[in-house]
Design an enzyme around this catalytic site. Structure first.
Site, PDB file in Angstrom:
ATOM      1  N   ASP A   1      11.654   7.729   9.982  1.00 45.89           N
ATOM      2  CA  ASP A   1      10.490   7.487   9.123  1.00 45.89           C
ATOM      3  C   ASP A   1      10.605   6.173   8.352  1.00 45.89           C
ATOM      4  O   ASP A   1       9.592   5.538   8.020  1.00 45.89           O
ATOM      5  CB  ASP A   1      10.324   8.608   8.091  1.00 45.89           C
ATOM      6  CG  ASP A   1      10.552  10.004   8.614  1.00 45.89           C
ATOM      7  OD1 ASP A   1      11.449  10.178   9.466  1.00 45.89           O
ATOM      8  OD2 ASP A   1       9.867  10.931   8.153  1.00 45.89           O
TER       9      ASP A   1
ATOM     10  N   ASP B   1      11.607   6.977   0.381  1.00 42.92           N
ATOM     11  CA  ASP B   1      10.166   6.964   0.644  1.00 42.92           C
ATOM     12  C   ASP B   1       9.376   6.054  -0.295  1.00 42.92           C
ATOM     13  O   ASP B   1       8.185   6.251  -0.499  1.00 42.92           O
ATOM     14  CB  ASP B   1       9.602   8.390   0.584  1.00 42.92           C
ATOM     15  CG  ASP B   1      10.004   9.210   1.796  1.00 42.92           C
ATOM     16  OD1 ASP B   1       9.946   8.661   2.909  1.00 42.92           O
ATOM     17  OD2 ASP B   1      10.376  10.380   1.625  1.00 42.92           O
TER      18      ASP B   1
END
EC number: 3.2.1.180
Length: 399
Positions: A176, A116
């Site tokens: 994602d 992330d």
């Protein structure tokens, strides 16, 4: 050179007239929504000070935390968006203070052993670099890119999402990450080193060919064999089941594809975008705001995920920059994004302003673990505010 990309289903958009029941949003509509959001951002500035919100609210109230979560930069991104809209130097100053925290975090390698890094350094330090060209923000973003490429796996050609690198139980990508790889395209542009770009492209095609199903829905995650790199199976971690379509995952695809198209310019990516977008639009309930998983529809008594709809609006808006006027779906896409954003403004934007409250209500963080169900979440706030700014002006994406 184009890479092999599988062909996915393209459903016709059902009942496209449902998106044209109301007029397009006016500039006044957008300005009013931005003004309301700005008031909440200012309240939250006083509430968080130089700290950060938790990923999701509890009883529509964020708690305060330090800079250790994967979600922290979405608050900083809200500050940069609010600064772009208002020109308020106090907002800019707090955003810059946040970004110095992100420089410290990557320099000291605090809680960064995951994929992330894009979510952490794009709406924060990349945003500051694009807006202000401060050298510290560029330094932080490039350090984050160097950290992200450490998760790249040659066998399979992808960025491993979580866990111990190379371990069979953790050898997977997640959808994602189509947003996170934008950090690598940035690093390649800034440094001239094509290694970042090549890894981003490889990851994109690994995702497009495996985590996206033939019917244009998406798995949340996809496993590969660590010995051979061969595809193994798709499973969920956030969606309802391995066979369902987690709404936010579908939205990550809808947004990640046009962002990557900017660099690849391959027409096959447009068809990929269309397939995923049609699948999403065809499963919206009557009020045009998705349930947390697309397996659910009207009458299911499940929770919505307003953040998924906000992300999808941003993705459709980004792709509309590219589609020619003669594209047969362009007018429907435009109407759909207006209809979805109107629904968010009207029925999902928080109007009960108080310190620590979200901008956007009725999101879902993690249904299976009972976290943030029917609550605000900070990425929902960010993408809602980004969508508003996209409609307000010719906005240059941070991504």
């Amino acid at each position: 050179m184009a890479r092999p990309l599988k062909t996915i289903a393209l459903e016709p958009i059902k009942q496209p007239e449902r998106f044209t029941k109301e007029d397009f949003l006016s500039q006044e509509d957008i300005t009013q929504a931005l003004d309301l959001a700005l008031k909440q951002v200012r309240l939250n500035m006083d509430y968080f000070k130089e700290d950060f919100p938790t990923p999701a609210t509890k009883d529509n109230q964020y708690a305060i935390m330090d800079n250790t979560e994967w979600t922290n930069a979405f608050w900083t991104g809200c500050l940069w968006l609010a600064y772009e809209y208002s020109g308020d130097d106090a907002i800019k100053a707090l955003a810059q203070a946040n970004d110095l925290s992100f420089l410290d975090r990557v320099t000291r390698d605090i809680e960064l052993d995951h994929h992330d890094l894009g979510f952490l350094y794009t709406p924060s330090c990349m945003a500051e670099w694009k807006l202000l060209k401060t050298p510290e923000s560029r330094e932080a973003a490039l350090k984050a890119a160097d950290k992200l490429v450490q998760r790249y796996q040659d066998k399979g050609g992808f960025i491993q999402a979580w866990g111990e690198l190379g371990k069979k139980e953790d050898y997977r990508l997640i959808i994602d990450c189509l947003l996170n790889i934008q950090l690598l395209f940035f690093a390649s542009q800034e440094t001239g080193d094509n290694r970042y770009r090549d890894m981003a492209i490889n990851h994109f095609y690994a995702s497009a060919n495996h985590v996206i199903r033939d019917d244009a829905s998406a798995y949340h995650t996809f496993y590969f064999d660590p010995e051979t790199g061969d595809p193994v199976k798709g499973v969920t971690r956030q969606g309802y089941s391995d066979d369902s379509a987690w709404a936010r995952g579908q939205a990550w695809g809808i947004y990640g594809i046009p962002l990557t198209y900017r660099f690849l310019k391959e027409p096959e990516l447009i068809q990929l975008f269309k397939g995923m977008t049609h699948y999403f639009l065809n499963r919206l309930p009557k009020d045009q705001v998705s349930y947390w998983d697309l397996i659910f529809g009207d009458g299911s008594e499940q929770s919505r995920d307003s953040s998924a709809t906000a992300i999808a609006v941003c993705g459709i808006h980004e792709m509309l920059k590219t589609l020619p006027d003669h594209d047969p779906d362009k007018k429907t896409y435009e109407a759909a994004m207006h209809s979805m954003l109107r629904a968010l403004i009207k029925d999902y934007a928080n109007k009960d302003l108080k310190p620590g409250a979200p901008l956007l209500l009725h999101g879902v963080y993690s249904w299976h673990s009972g976290k943030g169900v029917d609550e605000g979440n900070i990425w929902g706030d960010y993408y809602y505010l980004e969508a508003l700014l996209r409609f307000y002006k010719d906005w240059n994406p941070y991504w």
